[in-house]
Design a protein around this motif. Structure first.
Motif, short mmCIF file in Angstrom:
data_model
loop_
_atom_site.label_atom_id
_atom_site.label_comp_id
_atom_site.label_asym_id
_atom_site.label_seq_id
_atom_site.Cartn_x
_atom_site.Cartn_y
_atom_site.Cartn_z
N ARG A 375 0.81 -1.22 0.00
CA ARG A 375 0.00 0.00 0.00
C ARG A 375 0.84 1.28 0.00
N TRP A 376 2.16 1.14 -0.18
CA TRP A 376 3.02 2.30 -0.09
C TRP A 376 2.81 3.25 -1.27
N SER A 377 2.74 4.53 -0.97
CA SER A 377 2.70 5.60 -1.97
C SER A 377 3.45 6.78 -1.37
N LYS A 378 4.48 7.24 -2.08
CA LYS A 378 5.26 8.35 -1.55
C LYS A 378 4.41 9.61 -1.41
N PHE A 379 3.52 9.84 -2.37
CA PHE A 379 2.67 11.02 -2.30
C PHE A 379 1.82 11.00 -1.03
N SER A 384 0.48 12.56 4.35
CA SER A 384 -0.07 12.11 5.63
C SER A 384 0.74 12.63 6.82
N VAL A 385 2.08 12.58 6.73
CA VAL A 385 2.88 13.07 7.86
C VAL A 385 2.83 14.59 7.95
N SER A 432 9.98 6.52 -4.11
CA SER A 432 8.69 6.19 -4.70
C SER A 432 8.51 4.69 -4.86
N ALA A 433 9.59 3.95 -5.03
CA ALA A 433 9.50 2.53 -5.36
C ALA A 433 9.10 1.68 -4.17
N ASN A 434 9.58 2.00 -2.98
CA ASN A 434 9.30 1.16 -1.82
C ASN A 434 9.23 2.01 -0.56
N PRO A 435 8.60 1.50 0.50
CA PRO A 435 8.48 2.26 1.75
C PRO A 435 9.82 2.35 2.45
N PRO A 436 9.95 3.25 3.43
CA PRO A 436 11.23 3.40 4.15
C PRO A 436 11.59 2.15 4.92
N LYS A 437 12.88 1.80 4.91
CA LYS A 437 13.37 0.64 5.64
C LYS A 437 14.05 1.04 6.95
N ARG A 438 14.67 2.22 6.95
CA ARG A 438 15.34 2.71 8.14
C ARG A 438 14.41 3.66 8.90
#
Length: 617
Positions: A375-379, A384-385, A432-438
Motif C-alpha cells: 500500500r506504499w505511496s510516496k505522495f 499524511s505526515v 517512490s518505489a518502496n516504503p522506508p526501511k530505516r
C-alpha cells in the motif's frame, strides 16, 4: 487467465456501492442545508434565550421531555434551549431531526439511519485497514512471539471498535459511561453466547472437540472479571486505584497464558498473527490481490495459502463445465458465479466504485501514515505526515474552547509548522518505489496514533448518534448500546469465526472458540478499565460514580449464566461442540433479550407510531 468473481465479492461490491451512495446522499443533504436552510448551524448550539413554556417544563438537564410537546416547532425550540440536548459529538442530530426535518419525519429517520450504518462501516474499516495494519507491523518490529502478540496486540486490534466506543462514552459530554458499559457487556454476551452457540450447532455433526485446559482457563478468568465488575457496580463508585487494579487483571491473564504456553513448550507458527483475527481482518480488511485495491474486503483477510488449504475454500466459485472454463480463459473473459458481468462491465463498475469512495477514503488516507509494501505511496506518505499534526491540532482546539482566538491561532501555526517540517523530511528521505526501511518505528507509531485518533473520532460520533436516537425513540441509550452498538461491533465475530469453524478442521474450531472468549475478556477489562482510569484520573481525588442502572445486574447475571452453562455442559460432552451446548447458549441470550424487550416496552414506551414516522405530527 479468467478472473473468478465469487458471490461474496459481488455482495461485498453491492454493500460498498450502498455505503458510498449513502454517503453521497448525506453529503448532498448537508450541502442543501448549508445553502437553503436557515437552520444550518449543525454543530454545538445553545440558544441564549429560552421560551417560558420550555423553562417550566424542563426541570432537569436531560432531553427526555421532548415528547411532551406536540408540534415540531415546539420540539425544535426545546432541543435548542435545553442543555441536556447538547450533542456529545460534532453534529447536532436532534436539531437535524426536529428543526430541519421536523415536517418530514421520514426523511429524518432515513438520514440518521443511513449515517448510523456509515459510522459502523467507517469504524470497522478504519480498525481493519489502518489500526490493525499498524499493530501488525509493530509486532514484527518488536519481535513478539505469536502467543504474546495474540493476547496483546491481536486482542487490541480485534477489540478496537468496542474499546474506543466505550472510551468515547466515558469521556464524552455526559461522561456517565452508561452506553460504554452496556455496549461492552452486550458485545461480550453476544459473542460468548450467540457466536459460540451458532458455531456449536453448525459443526455438531463433525464431533469436533476443543482443548479443555484452555477453555476452562478462559471461562474461569472471564467469570472472575465479571465478578470484579459486579462488585464495582454494587459499590457504585470506583477510585483511581480501583480502576488500575481492574486493568491489571488483564496483565495477570497475559501472564497466565504465557506461562501455560511456555510450560507446554508449544508455539504455533503462523506467518501472520493477524490471519486469525476474528473481527478486524474480516469483512472490512484490505487485500492487495483484489481488483478494487484498498476498497475490497476479503472474508478472512490476508490468509496464507497454507491456511487457505487448511481452512477450506470460503470464497470459491465452482465452475461446472471445464471446457467452458478453458474457452473463457482463452478469450480473456471474466467468470463469475452468476454470469452477470463480463470484463468490460466489471471494470467500469470497479472504476465507478473507486471514484465514489474517494470522499470516504481520502481524509483517512491523507492523514494516517501507511508504510506497508503493498500500500506504499510516496505522495500519500508525505501528505499524511504533513497533515497529521494539523488534524491533531484541530481536534485539540475543538475540544478546548477556552483557548481564545489568539492562543488558537498560535496552536494552528505551530501545528502547521510541525507538519511542514515532517513533510519535508519525509519527502527527502523516502523513495517512490518502496516504503522506508530505516527509522521505521516513527512511521509505525505515527500511523498507530493517527488510526487511534480517527477510530476515537468515529466512535465518539457513533455514541453521540445513539444517544440522540435514544431521545428520539424514547429508548434509553444504554439499551441501544446493549443491542444495536453491541451487534454492530460483533457482527464480524459471527461471520469470521463461524466461517473459520465450519470450513476448517479442529484447529479452525479451536481458534474460533478461543477468540470468542479471549476477545470479550480483553474488551471487558481494557474497554471498561481504561474508561475507569481516564475518568477517575480526571476526577481525582474524587471517585467516579457508576451509573445507577439496575439492568447491569441482569446483563452480568445472564452473561454469567451462559458461561456457567458452557462450563458445565462442554466437559460432560468430552469437550465436543454439539447442539445441546449451542441451543442452550442461544436460548439464554434470547431469554435475556425477551426480558429487556418486555421491560423497554412496558416501562419506557417507544415514542411514535408508523404513521408518525412518515406523516407530519
Amino acid at each position: 487467465m479468467a478472473r473468478v468473481i465469487s458471490p461474496l465479492n459481488q455482495v461485498r461490491g453491492s454493500f460498498i456501492l450502498f455505503i458510498n451512495l449513502s454517503f453521497l446522499f448525506l453529503l448532498a443533504f448537508y450541502l442543501a442545508i448549508l445553502l437553503f436552510s436557515s437552520n444550518s448551524h449543525l454543530l454545538h448550539h445553545q440558544s441564549k434565550t429560552s421560551p417560558n413554556h420550555v423553562e417550566k417544563l424542563d426541570g432537569s438537564v436531560n432531553c427526555s421531555q421532548v415528547h411532551h410537546f406536540h408540534s415540531y416547532q415546539e420540539k425544535c425550540e426545546y432541543v435548542k434551549s435545553t442543555k441536556g440536548c447538547k450533542p456529545g459529538g460534532y453534529i447536532n442530530y436532534l436539531q437535524i431531526f426536529y428543526c430541519i426535518c421536523g415536517s418530514s419525519p421520514g426523511l429524518g429517520y432515513t438520514v440518521l439511519i443511513l449515517w448510523l450504518i456509515l459510522l459502523f462501516y467507517l469504524l470497522a474499516n478504519t480498525a481493519a485497514n489502518y489500526f490493525c495494519s499498524s499493530l501488525e507491523s509493530l509486532s514484527k518490529i518488536l519481535q513478539l512471539s505469536p502467543t504474546i502478540a495474540g493476547v496483546t496486540l491481536l486482542s487490541l486490534g480485534n477489540g478496537a471498535p468496542d474499546v474506543f466506543a466505550s472510551l468515547a462514552s466515558f469521556m464524552g459530554t455526559t461522561g456517565s459511561g452508561g452506553v460504554g458499559l452496556n455496549s461492552v457487556l452486550g458485545g461480550a454476551f453476544f459473542v460468548s453466547s450467540v457466536v459460540v452457540g451458532v458455531i456449536s450447532i453448525s459443526i455438531s455433526s463433525k464431533g469436533v472437540s476443543v482443548d479443555k485446559s484452555s477453555f476452562i482457563r478462559d471461562i474461569l478468568f472471564f467469570l472472575l472479571t465479571l465478578g470484579s465488575l459486579l462488585a464495582i457496580v454494587i459499590v457504585g463508585a470506583i477510585n483511581i486505584w480501583g480502576a488500575i487494579a481492574f486493568v491489571s487483571l488483564y496483565f495477570i491473564y497475559v501472564f497466565i497464558v504465557s506461562t501455560a504456553h511456555i510450560c507446554r513448550k508449544k508455539d504455533i507458527k503462523v506467518s501472520n498473527i493477524f490471519d486469525i483475527s476474528p473481527i478486524t481482518r474480516t469483512l472490512f480488511a484490505y487485500d492487495p490481490n483484489e481488483q478494487f485495491g484498498e476498497f475490497s474486503t476479503p472474508l478472512l483477510g490476508n490468509v496464507s495459502s497454507d491456511d487457505v488449504e487448511k481452512l477450506g475454500s470460503v470464497q470459491k466459485c465452482i465452475v461446472i463445465n471445464e471446457d467452458e472454463d478453458r474457452e473463457d480463459n482463452q478469450n480473456g473473459s471474466t467468470i463469475n458465479c452468476f454470469g452477470l458481468f463480463d470484463t468490460s462491465v466489471w471494470n467500469y463498475f470497479s472504476w465507478f466504485l473507486y471514484i465514489i469512495e474517494l470522499p470516504i477514503y481520502l481524509p483517512r488516507r491523507m492523514t494516517i501514515p501507511v508504510v506497508s509494501e503493498e500500500r506504499w505511496s510516496k505522495f500519500f506518505g508525505v501528505v499524511s505526515v504533513a497533515l497529521a499534526p494539523i488534524l491533531l491540532v484541530v481536534l485539540w482546539v475543538t475540544q478546548n474552547k477556552a483557548l481564545g482566538y489568539n492562543r488558537s491561532l498560535m496552536v494552528y501555526l505551530a501545528g502547521g509548522l510541525v507538519g511542514i517540517v515532517f513533510g519535508t523530511i519525509a519527502f527527502v528521505t523516502t523513495k517512490s518505489a518502496n516504503p522506508p526501511k530505516r527509522c521505521l518505528l516513527p512511521w509505525l507509531v505515527g500511523g498507530f496514533l493517527m488510526s487511534v485518533a480517527w477510530t476515537y473520532i468515529i466512535a465518539d460520533e457513533l455514541v453521540s448518534l445513539l444517544v440522540s436516537l435514544g431521545s428520539i425513540f424514547g429508548i434509553s441509550p444504554s439499551i441501544l448500546g446493549l443491542t444495536l452498538l453491541a451487534w454492530g461491533n460483533s457482527i464480524g465475530d459471527l461471520v469470521a469465526n463461524v466461517a473459520m469453524a465450519v470450513n476448517g478442521d479442529q484447529d479452525g474450531a479451536q481458534i474460533a472458540i478461543s477468540g470468542c472468549y479471549a476477545g470479550p475478556i480483553f474488551n471487558t477489562i481494557m474497554g471498561l478499565g481504561l474508561g475507569f482510569v481516564f475518568k477517575t484520573w480526571s476526577d481525582y481525588p474524587s471517585s467516579f460514580l457508576i451509573p445507577k442502572d439496575t439492568s447491569l445486574y441482569e446483563t452480568i447475571g445472564f452473561l454469567m449464566a451462559g458461561l456457567l452453562w458452557a462450563l458445565v455442559i462442554l466437559p460432560r460432552k468430552n469437550m465436543k461442540l454439539d447442539r445441546l451446548l449451542g441451543c442452550g447458549l442461544v436460548a439464554i441470550y434470547l431469554c435475556f433479550l425477551s426480558v429487556r424487550l418486555a421491560q423497554t416496552i412496558g416501562g419506557v414506551p417507544i415514542q411514535g407510531t408508523l404513521a408518525a414516522i412518515f406523516f407530519k405530527p
